[in-house]
Design a protein around this motif. Sequence first.
Motif, short mmCIF file in Angstrom:
data_model
loop_
_atom_site.label_atom_id
_atom_site.label_comp_id
_atom_site.label_asym_id
_atom_site.label_seq_id
_atom_site.Cartn_x
_atom_site.Cartn_y
_atom_site.Cartn_z
N CYS A 35 111.16 11.69 69.13
CA CYS A 35 112.00 12.71 68.48
C CYS A 35 111.75 14.12 69.00
O CYS A 35 112.02 15.11 68.30
CB CYS A 35 111.85 12.70 66.97
SG CYS A 35 112.47 11.20 66.24
N ASP A 256 111.30 14.50 55.18
CA ASP A 256 112.50 13.93 54.53
C ASP A 256 113.72 14.81 54.80
O ASP A 256 114.81 14.32 55.10
CB ASP A 256 112.30 13.83 53.01
CG ASP A 256 111.30 12.73 52.66
OD1 ASP A 256 111.01 11.91 53.56
OD2 ASP A 256 110.80 12.72 51.52
N LYS A 259 115.04 14.36 58.24
CA LYS A 259 115.80 13.11 58.40
C LYS A 259 117.20 13.28 57.82
O LYS A 259 118.18 12.81 58.40
CB LYS A 259 115.06 11.95 57.73
CG LYS A 259 113.82 11.58 58.53
CD LYS A 259 113.09 10.38 57.99
CE LYS A 259 111.91 10.07 58.92
NZ LYS A 259 110.87 9.28 58.28
N ASP A 264 116.30 13.25 63.75
CA ASP A 264 115.78 12.05 64.43
C ASP A 264 116.91 11.23 65.06
O ASP A 264 116.67 10.11 65.52
CB ASP A 264 114.97 11.19 63.44
CG ASP A 264 115.77 10.82 62.20
OD1 ASP A 264 116.81 11.47 61.94
OD2 ASP A 264 115.40 9.87 61.50
#
Length: 391
Positions: A35, A256, A259, A264
């Motif tokens: 990533c 979190d 994401k 990612d």
Amino acid sequence: MNFGKMPIANGFLSKEQFSDEYYFDLLPAFCESCCLFQIINQPDPEKMFHHHYAFFSRSSKKMIEHFQKYSEWILNNYIDNSDPFVIELGSNDGIMLENFSIKSINHLGIEPSANVANVAREHGVNTLTEFFDKSILDNILNEYGYADVITAANVMCHIPDLNSVAENINKILKPDGVLIFEDPYLGSMIEKTSFDQIYDEHVYIFSAISVENIFSPHGFELINIIEQNTHGGSMRYVLARKGQRKIHDVVNNQIDYEKRLGLDKPSTYNNFRLNCEKNRNDLVLLLKKIKSEGLSIAGYAATSKSTTVLNYCGIGADLIEYISDTTPIKQGKYSPGVHIPIKSHDYFLENKPDYAILFAWNHMNEIMLNEVEYTKSGGKWILFVPSVMVE
Ligand code: DWN
């Protein structure tokens, strides 16, 4: 992505040097496995960091304040013994370590660019003019011992071989020591379409996810992260050896959030590319329109970032008459690639343009306060982050 041929971002040059100017392909890319957002070609470090490096960290008063607070924060949160040793990687002109030196705290700056390192020494900062290479580790250990804190600001993202950095840090950091660094944040770059963060010196634009992925195989874990409003949106990362220190909740919350933002996922970067192309087209159209009305445009601050904007967008001296900058070493030279003349700030005050394009948008508050007179007298500002607009 392909941003095309790029010169050295801080390679300000004289007319005689135009014919020998060095170019490379600026190719930003995203790695689906770790990533990391990175460029896949970087010029040799010696082409960028040398005895006439053009960026001095002290060029912003706000950044001087920022580093004063950063050092206080390190002392208050991550130093718990009476005789600590602090190392800074890429210490530039000593803007951060001076705050430790003033307090007689054992410190060492490692800075490969000799001219900025000399300024640091003039400010009482112990500085080694070297890259952070394994060949210097024994000398550091012999002379200073193991470090309590290894820190960096806007430097980690400049170092291509992160694995060797992590290995070197492992050799000179105390078992319970911490690694603290801050860099422009990928989440901010994506949200603001600040594509000008991408240039030769910035090999990586980090996220919490990628930092964890890079340092974990070397025995480190992220224990804290703190958002910074510097340089258009940055993140401070704190890492310790696994199990040594408490992990703050903010780390998992941020992962979190990343994401949810899609940091990612490759599709996020496809959208980013489209947004960059839109900003480029909007900016060129706006500048051409202003010029077609017979009005003048100057650049404000010959930042490293401006090299990407000007070369990626193909904006030259036909659209922007000059760029004003407070750094003496840049004045009288020409901007990399597109060769716009660099002038002093006094020249800006004496030759006020109808429009000033704000290349140092990250220092906007400081600059707007300094330029109240220009704005009051009808001078207009062109911004291109997060989108193209006139103020
Ligand atoms: O990581 C990096 C960051 C932190 O600093 C680098 N690789 C190099 C540099 O990037 P930059 O050149 O984009 O930084 P700045 O701080 O956005 O720009 C500084 C330039 O702006 C200097 O040349 C001074 C100039 N400036 C000015 O002319 N008037 C700056 C201010 C605040 C001003 O009022």
